[in-house]
Design an enzyme around this catalytic site. Structure first.
Site, mmCIF file in Angstrom:
data_model
loop_
_atom_site.group_PDB
_atom_site.id
_atom_site.type_symbol
_atom_site.label_atom_id
_atom_site.label_comp_id
_atom_site.label_asym_id
_atom_site.label_seq_id
_atom_site.Cartn_x
_atom_site.Cartn_y
_atom_site.Cartn_z
ATOM 1 N N TRP A 140 42.932 32.716 40.533
ATOM 2 C CA TRP A 140 43.473 34.085 40.128
ATOM 3 C C TRP A 140 44.596 34.415 41.067
ATOM 4 O O TRP A 140 44.486 34.271 42.407
ATOM 5 C CB TRP A 140 42.268 35.291 40.150
ATOM 6 C CG TRP A 140 42.871 36.426 39.554
ATOM 7 C CD1 TRP A 140 43.694 36.898 38.701
ATOM 8 C CD2 TRP A 140 42.506 37.749 40.411
ATOM 9 N NE1 TRP A 140 43.667 38.330 38.658
ATOM 10 C CE2 TRP A 140 42.962 38.717 39.674
ATOM 11 C CE3 TRP A 140 41.565 38.065 41.617
ATOM 12 C CZ2 TRP A 140 42.673 40.167 40.202
ATOM 13 C CZ3 TRP A 140 41.467 39.478 41.830
ATOM 14 C CH2 TRP A 140 41.939 40.578 41.080
ATOM 15 N N ASP A 222 33.545 36.080 43.775
ATOM 16 C CA ASP A 222 34.088 36.887 42.811
ATOM 17 C C ASP A 222 33.392 36.775 41.548
ATOM 18 O O ASP A 222 33.633 35.683 40.702
ATOM 19 C CB ASP A 222 35.564 36.447 42.754
ATOM 20 C CG ASP A 222 36.505 37.553 42.022
ATOM 21 O OD1 ASP A 222 35.900 38.587 41.593
ATOM 22 O OD2 ASP A 222 37.568 37.511 41.929
ATOM 23 N N LYS A 260 35.143 43.830 32.572
ATOM 24 C CA LYS A 260 35.233 42.958 31.388
ATOM 25 C C LYS A 260 33.771 43.374 30.732
ATOM 26 O O LYS A 260 33.595 43.543 29.493
ATOM 27 C CB LYS A 260 35.276 41.466 31.656
ATOM 28 C CG LYS A 260 36.637 41.198 31.455
ATOM 29 C CD LYS A 260 37.548 41.373 32.610
ATOM 30 C CE LYS A 260 38.821 40.909 32.567
ATOM 31 N NZ LYS A 260 39.594 41.201 33.663
#
Length: 416
Positions: A140, A222, A260
């Protein structure tokens, strides 16, 4: 009067690619345009999808009309929420049976997953002073920015094998074995790796945990997609729980996002968990105290509304069941769209191999398209994805998947 020169020493910073791409998409008037850039779940009609369980919960909360919803929380955040977030991440059941294990975990509320990553990086930079943080190549993009701003030197370990479009486990392990040093931080994606969609299998996770323990590396997880990736909160937390339960003498941390899996993109709900080793539980409260010191100087405390929604859901059996059903809806649609794109490319006999699209996991696919092909998709077909070839599968639908496949077929055949 002569102009007064500025005291600032600034240079232009490149715009964030994802937000710039999203802005270009919204400005595009073409009716066939397709957004495969931003990582936000969409329905088959291309619309945002507030989770039905969240909408139900919002109505309950509105009826309750709790005046405290406008009050400050504590610096560490919404304390009951933090216990629920910790239990969800690490797999604790209700009750005191896991009291000793819970004592290892220092938790604070953050401004979503980005804030959790940033707070964790800042805390480690201040108090552990790692020589290096190891990021997957690719990762990311914001990981690089976060650790740069924290002042920790960055290096990368191999992750993606371009020729086979597969996870480069051997490259990762060889680099960590030969180049990583004691005290280095290793950034790991708990599931649904962004951007590749490729995750280690359980045997590989066990090997990664072993090398981290043996070389005294510090795992930094993460976790942005728990429950969203596979539809199972247990399956998507497997790696974190394995490290925690099977390596009790190894410290680690987890940045946890609820964007999410609860569809709370705008509410910025997150948590950061620092895990001490089993011999150092006495420092847990000191860790929280120091995290609060950083929080107080930055944003004082996390926002309340999103955590209240999560709390209400995770403390009600009926709502939990509804939430699990919503997770299944999202994860199943993503998998269906992966299969539909793959099937259409095979039907078109598009040159190359496309099995990676259905073998990858989660919201994103690393398609293998080149930057020139990506630009051609945007310029000729109004299809927007990152120049790396990362596509957000949630932007596909039954209405546009054939169009997208035909466009990919064209650029593969005509643009090198």
């Amino acid at each position: 009067m002569a102009p007064v020169p500025t005291r600032l020493n600034v240079a232009p910073v490149p715009p964030d690619e994802i937000f710039a791409l999203n802005g270009a998409y919204f400005a595009d008037p073409n009716p066939q345009k397709v957004s495969l850039g931003v990582g936000v779940y969409r329905t088959d009609d291309g619309k945002p999808w507030p989770l039905p369980v969240v909408e139900k919960t919002e109505k309950v909360l509105a009826a309750e009309n709790d005046l405290m919803r406008h009050e400050y929380t504590a610096i560490e955040g919404d304390v009951p929420f933090l216990g629920l977030a910790r239990d969800l991440m690490f797999g604790f059941e209700s009750g005191d049976g896991d009291k000793e294990a819970k004592a290892r975990i220092a938790s604070v509320q953050t401004v979503a997953g980005t804030g959790a990553n940033h707070l964790g990086a800042l805390f480690l930079a201040h108090h552990m002073k790692p020589r290096t943080v190891w990021l997957s190549n690719p990762s990311w993009a914001n990981h690089m920015t976060i650790w740069e701003l924290a002042g920790v030197p960055r290096k990368t370990y191999p992750y993606y094998h371009a020729a086979t479009r597969s996870f480069d486990f051997d490259g990762m392990m060889n680099t960590l074995e030969t180049e990583a040093e004691e005290g280095d931080v290793v950034l790991l994606h708990a599931c649904a790796h962004n951007p590749t969609g490729l995750d280690p299998n359980k045997e590989q996770w066990i090997a990664i945990a072993e090398v981290c323990e043996r070389k005294k590396l510090f795992p930094f997880f993460d976790s942005a997609y728990q429950g969203f990736a596979s539809g199972s909160v247990e399956e998507d937390a497997w790696a974190v729980r394995y490290f925690f339960n099977n390596k009790p003498d190894m410290e680690m941390c987890v940045a946890q996002s609820f964007s999410k899996n609860f569809g709370l993109y705008g509410q910025r709900v997150g948590a950061f968990h620092y895990v001490t080793n089993r011999s150092a539980t006495s420092i847990r409260d000191i860790v929280v105290n120091n995290l609060c010191h950083l929080i107080r100087g930055e944003f004082s405390m996390g926002p309340r509304i999103g955590t209240t929604i999560v709390k209400k859901i995770l403390t009600n059996d009926e709502l939990i069941a509804d939430w699990h059903q919503d997770l299944q809806v999202m994860s199943s649609r993503i998998k269906t769209m992966r299969q539909a794109l793959y099937d259409e490319l095979v039907r078109l006999q598009t040159p190359g191999t496309w099995e990676h699209i259905i073998e990858q996991n989660g919201m994103f696919s690393y398609t293998g398209l080149t930057p020139k092909q990506v630009y051609a998709l945007k310029d000729q077909y109004h299809i927007y994805l990152l120049k790396s070839g990362r596509a957000s599968i949630s932007g596909l639908s039954e209405k546009n998947v054939k169009y997208v496949a035909q466009a990919i077929d064209y650029v593969i055949r005509n643009i090198l």
